[in-house]
Design a protein around this motif. Sequence first.
Motif, mmCIF file in Angstrom:
data_model
loop_
_atom_site.group_PDB
_atom_site.id
_atom_site.type_symbol
_atom_site.label_atom_id
_atom_site.label_comp_id
_atom_site.label_asym_id
_atom_site.label_seq_id
_atom_site.Cartn_x
_atom_site.Cartn_y
_atom_site.Cartn_z
ATOM 1 N N ALA A 100 0.813 -1.213 0.000
ATOM 2 C CA ALA A 100 0.000 0.000 0.000
ATOM 3 C C ALA A 100 0.847 1.263 0.000
ATOM 4 O O ALA A 100 0.325 2.355 -0.221
ATOM 5 N N GLU A 101 2.153 1.123 0.248
ATOM 6 C CA GLU A 101 3.030 2.296 0.291
ATOM 7 C C GLU A 101 3.822 2.469 -0.999
ATOM 8 O O GLU A 101 4.763 3.250 -1.060
ATOM 9 N N VAL A 102 3.414 1.726 -2.017
ATOM 10 C CA VAL A 102 4.104 1.782 -3.309
ATOM 11 C C VAL A 102 3.134 2.274 -4.365
ATOM 12 O O VAL A 102 1.985 1.842 -4.411
ATOM 13 N N GLU A 103 3.589 3.217 -5.188
ATOM 14 C CA GLU A 103 2.777 3.701 -6.302
ATOM 15 C C GLU A 103 3.625 3.665 -7.566
ATOM 16 O O GLU A 103 4.854 3.732 -7.500
ATOM 17 N N TYR A 104 2.966 3.550 -8.694
ATOM 18 C CA TYR A 104 3.684 3.378 -9.960
ATOM 19 C C TYR A 104 3.725 4.678 -10.756
ATOM 20 O O TYR A 104 2.721 5.367 -10.900
ATOM 21 N N HIS A 105 4.944 5.000 -11.233
ATOM 22 C CA HIS A 105 5.145 6.165 -12.083
ATOM 23 C C HIS A 105 6.039 5.766 -13.250
ATOM 24 O O HIS A 105 6.755 4.755 -13.185
ATOM 25 N N ASP A 106 6.045 6.581 -14.284
ATOM 26 C CA ASP A 106 6.950 6.327 -15.415
ATOM 27 C C ASP A 106 8.396 6.520 -14.972
ATOM 28 O O ASP A 106 8.706 7.403 -14.165
ATOM 29 N N HIS A 107 9.254 5.662 -15.510
ATOM 30 C CA HIS A 107 10.666 5.677 -15.113
ATOM 31 C C HIS A 107 11.503 5.228 -16.305
ATOM 32 O O HIS A 107 11.099 4.327 -17.061
ATOM 33 N N THR A 108 12.641 5.836 -16.491
ATOM 34 C CA THR A 108 13.536 5.452 -17.582
ATOM 35 C C THR A 108 14.568 4.459 -17.056
ATOM 36 O O THR A 108 15.263 4.734 -16.074
ATOM 37 N N VAL A 116 -19.689 -7.683 2.628
ATOM 38 C CA VAL A 116 -19.689 -6.238 2.854
ATOM 39 C C VAL A 116 -20.448 -5.540 1.728
ATOM 40 O O VAL A 116 -20.418 -5.975 0.575
ATOM 41 N N ARG A 117 -21.144 -4.470 2.058
ATOM 42 C CA ARG A 117 -21.802 -3.636 1.038
ATOM 43 C C ARG A 117 -20.778 -2.613 0.541
ATOM 44 O O ARG A 117 -20.306 -1.776 1.320
ATOM 45 N N TRP A 118 -20.433 -2.696 -0.725
ATOM 46 C CA TRP A 118 -19.428 -1.804 -1.306
ATOM 47 C C TRP A 118 -20.116 -0.754 -2.160
ATOM 48 O O TRP A 118 -20.887 -1.069 -3.054
ATOM 49 N N LEU A 119 -19.843 0.509 -1.871
ATOM 50 C CA LEU A 119 -20.407 1.622 -2.634
ATOM 51 C C LEU A 119 -19.277 2.539 -3.106
ATOM 52 O O LEU A 119 -18.566 3.073 -2.256
ATOM 53 N N PRO A 120 -19.088 2.684 -4.419
ATOM 54 C CA PRO A 120 -19.782 2.000 -5.506
ATOM 55 C C PRO A 120 -19.495 0.487 -5.506
ATOM 56 O O PRO A 120 -18.489 0.041 -4.940
ATOM 57 N N ALA A 121 -20.360 -0.263 -6.183
ATOM 58 C CA ALA A 121 -20.288 -1.728 -6.157
ATOM 59 C C ALA A 121 -18.983 -2.263 -6.715
ATOM 60 O O ALA A 121 -18.540 -3.351 -6.332
ATOM 61 N N ALA A 122 -18.336 -1.505 -7.601
ATOM 62 C CA ALA A 122 -17.070 -1.950 -8.194
ATOM 63 C C ALA A 122 -15.981 -2.114 -7.135
ATOM 64 O O ALA A 122 -14.979 -2.791 -7.373
ATOM 65 N N GLY A 123 -16.190 -1.518 -5.972
ATOM 66 C CA GLY A 123 -15.215 -1.648 -4.889
ATOM 67 C C GLY A 123 -15.027 -3.085 -4.441
ATOM 68 O O GLY A 123 -13.935 -3.484 -4.016
ATOM 69 N N HIS A 124 -16.093 -3.898 -4.557
ATOM 70 C CA HIS A 124 -15.989 -5.298 -4.149
ATOM 71 C C HIS A 124 -15.006 -6.053 -5.035
ATOM 72 O O HIS A 124 -14.124 -6.770 -4.553
ATOM 73 N N GLU A 125 -15.175 -5.871 -6.322
ATOM 74 C CA GLU A 125 -14.287 -6.556 -7.270
ATOM 75 C C GLU A 125 -12.840 -6.097 -7.087
ATOM 76 O O GLU A 125 -11.904 -6.883 -7.149
ATOM 77 N N GLN A 169 -8.024 3.936 -0.748
ATOM 78 C CA GLN A 169 -7.904 3.161 0.492
ATOM 79 C C GLN A 169 -8.331 1.700 0.359
ATOM 80 O O GLN A 169 -8.268 0.956 1.332
ATOM 81 N N HIS A 170 -8.748 1.276 -0.838
ATOM 82 C CA HIS A 170 -8.975 -0.167 -1.025
ATOM 83 C C HIS A 170 -7.667 -0.913 -0.766
ATOM 84 O O HIS A 170 -7.652 -1.985 -0.150
ATOM 85 N N ARG A 171 -6.570 -0.367 -1.248
ATOM 86 C CA ARG A 171 -5.272 -1.015 -1.032
ATOM 87 C C ARG A 171 -4.629 -0.544 0.260
ATOM 88 O O ARG A 171 -3.581 -1.036 0.647
ATOM 89 N N GLY A 172 -5.256 0.442 0.903
ATOM 90 C CA GLY A 172 -4.730 0.985 2.142
ATOM 91 C C GLY A 172 -5.561 0.586 3.335
ATOM 92 O O GLY A 172 -5.645 -0.589 3.700
ATOM 93 N N VAL A 226 -18.687 -0.150 2.983
ATOM 94 C CA VAL A 226 -17.504 0.635 2.630
ATOM 95 C C VAL A 226 -17.904 1.584 1.510
ATOM 96 O O VAL A 226 -18.349 1.155 0.445
ATOM 97 N N LEU A 227 -17.776 2.857 1.796
ATOM 98 C CA LEU A 227 -18.190 3.919 0.874
ATOM 99 C C LEU A 227 -16.943 4.687 0.446
ATOM 100 O O LEU A 227 -16.148 5.087 1.299
ATOM 101 N N THR A 228 -16.755 4.871 -0.847
ATOM 102 C CA THR A 228 -15.559 5.573 -1.301
ATOM 103 C C THR A 228 -15.912 6.799 -2.133
ATOM 104 O O THR A 228 -16.946 6.842 -2.795
ATOM 105 N N HIS A 229 -15.030 7.778 -2.049
ATOM 106 C CA HIS A 229 -15.183 8.970 -2.896
ATOM 107 C C HIS A 229 -13.935 9.123 -3.758
ATOM 108 O O HIS A 229 -12.870 8.583 -3.442
#
Length: 937
Positions: A203-211, A447-456, A578-581, A602-605
């Motif tokens: 959860a502490e790793v993010e992807y960016h472009d790199h040469t 769990v009720r996931w809102l939006p529903a795509a959060g479950h997947e 925060q799905h990965r956090g 779980v409600l996400t914005h």
Amino acid sequence: MTTQNTDYSKTVFLPNTSFSMRGDLTKKEPGMLADWEKMDLYGKMLAKRRNAKPFILHDGPPYANGPIHIGTALNKILKDMVVKSHAIMGFHTPYVPGWDCHGLPIEQALLKEMKMGKRHIDDIPAFRQKARDFAGRFLDIQREGFKRLGVLGAWAAPYITMSKEYEGTVIKAFRELLEKGHIHRDKKTIYWCVTCETALADAEVEYHDHTSPSIYVRFPLDTLPEELAAVGKNRSSIVIWTTTPWTLPSNMAAAVARDEDYRVLETGGQYLIVADKLADAFLAATGLEAVKGAVLPGEKLVGLQYTHCLSAHLPEARRFARPVIATDFVDMSTGTGVVHIAPGHGEEDFHAGKKHGLDIFCPVKADGTFNADAGVFEGMKVFASNDKVAETLKADGNLLALKKIEHSYPHCWRCKQPVIFRATEQWFLKVDLDGLREKLLKAADGVRWLPAAGHERMAGMLKTRPDWCLSRQRYWGTPIIAVYCKECGKVHEDNAFLRAMEERVFKEGSDFWFSEPVEKLMQPGAKCACGGTVFTKEKDIMDVWLDSGVSWYAVLEGGMLGPGKFFPADVYLEGSDQHRGWFQTSLIPAVALRGEPPFKTVLTHGMVLDEKGRAMHKSAGNAIDPADITNKYGAEILRLWAGLCDYSEDVRISEKVLAGAIDTYRKIRNTLRYLLGNLADFKPAQHRVPDDKLLEVDRYMRARLAVTVAAVEKHYAGFQFRQAVRAIADFCILDLSAFYLDSLKDRLYTFSPDAPERRSAQTVLHDILTALLKMMAPVLSFTAEEAWKTAKAEIDPSLEDSVFLSDYPRYDAAWADPALLERWEGIMAVREIITKAIEEKRQAGDVGSSLEARIILRTSKEDKKKFLESAPWPQVAIVSAAAVEFDPAAPELEVKVFKAEGDKCPRCWQWKRDIGAVPAHAGVCGRCAAALEAAPK
């Protein structure tokens, strides 16, 4: 009585209220916040509903390392809307805000402020105290920032991850996870930030472009397949492709796909072996010309041995032959079909190394420099060594091609620098022991996931997530309570010792762990199973995601919400990142320790973007400070922006976007002012008209109110704030301003004060006012409260002391009369036709205002005639006269507009033929004369 010079404006009953047209929000809001604090509004809200069903929103803790930003403002406002709406709907809603005070963000911000690096910290307890003070400073700044937004909660008693009670809870959870067998210490390949010098979780790793350099390298074979035995001695190689040349000193094997075919390519007197599928792409990428030779099954390559491509430059002890192995992750879409395996620098490589008994070799130190085991590369930074590795390979004839490529690469979430994989001893929470992964997936399904795509999204992450690395090589955090035997190096397993340390932390905090020697911490006579009596302390701290991940333990089960059972929480509401956090790191310990998730919903914005859809950054110059908006427009406008946005996706903010919220706010405020002003002489207990005495148009508007109230409650229950605000605004603008309030002016202004028609209107206006304020309070908290207090002072002293101490309006089902609503839907449709016809006459100059008009409604249908005759058209269409005519030759409905007959009454402005009919009031129409007679003298 002479009426020639009478000022009739002084004889009508115009609106009268102290509720101003201008909001002056920036001036009024601070005083209202002070009033709420003085009256302990939050405490009173809890006390009122103490025995009601609880509804718990558990707060995800922001980092206390800077002032609030627009993203945290959106988050806290949305949470406040959830809590307030459910409170008004009748739930018991204790809300305990929290702060994440440990970890790298705060440590780095402090080091930046101190102008020093991690390696310069020599007094750990003193540094921890500075970190505590730093976090505490920003905690206070953020708390005031959130309160300024009108957010209500237990601000005086939040949960703080650096408090002794909270640290004790984290250490207790760690011990219980350890006792249940979920936590182990192991050597594994993990993400490592060489800049921050610490392990990182996924959860502490993010992807960016790199040469990165892209190189093709030959590994000279020591043993040959039979097809090359006769001709290929000292001339045969397998070829690998890599974008991390710095990992080559750590190479321990080469992997092929057992079931794939490999092609021998003869070029320049050398035999190169690559996957047959990739042979043409390899030749194109390297520019080599080759003759295609024998095809070898991958199976025949397994077990061959090769000389390390940098063998001559490594220490003597590292110059042994490496094996060719088979794995199931060899990629046949790019590269050569032969994978360079460095178990110390890759997760798949690590697992392959364990399976094949390879050395988990990692010659890279914590700061990202090579140690002596890397030979000539000792002392070099890993990324800086790429060029040196390539030069060395080229000098030895092992480099076949080199170019630069741009690709997505993992970076540290905090310092934004590229990270590496590095094999080290760490503490892990094992997700595949005791079927935990399957339990997590099953828990997520419930769990009720809102939006529903959060479950997947969550399920996908849980299926593939690695073990959770819990240890960090930093100083500011909750310590991992463990000691090691100096003799055998093993962890000293002593549950009584762990519990004793845990109890101390609950009483005094964890700083003692860093200041006291291990001998003082342990009981006299402590002995390891191996017989050793000398111990060393664990220096690592816990991952801050475990800190925040057990917040449910501290808050929901730790008594912070008062007496009662509050686990699991009803809702967690955070940004979609925060799905990965936090969602995941809260789910894991809860399922491991309690067997169920810590949340029901779980409600996400989305994230907040600028008007062009770009992410906001100070460095980009497009960041918007919520304090700037609050100081310029008031927090209410920011709240309304949050209420109006579709937070299920990324949202935008700019002056242009805020202009829409400001316009909506003005319309709602003006509606409230009209309602308050026209109820100035209305006392509900004295003047309220019984339901059966209400005028039909008033009953219709009350039905529309009942429908709106029900819709808004449904939207609030489903966290659909945009729909709730739109329903409120539409009711104010379309039902009230565009029709009802305009149609009432004649009754309210010109009828005698106690006229039944006037009191009928006021009865419904009072219902509308109180209902509107309750509906809008979760979003427009300041304005609803201002209007509520005005209503209490000017209209109804029996109102509660705050709108937040009132209950959501719930009406008799008969109010929302379906037949009445259907009938008036037809009336309003005819009104629209009438309005259009009058407008055409106005454009032609035949009439001015609609009161200058009289209308004739013609129809050829008997049922239509009856319908038209039953409606109060002068009031509905705001005309001076109306008539209905039946004509078989007419269409179903025809509207004729004429100039009204008679003269304009100077008091009611209607055109009448009876002006002067009452001698005592000769200047006005008969109706106004009667009103003047009935008026108080």
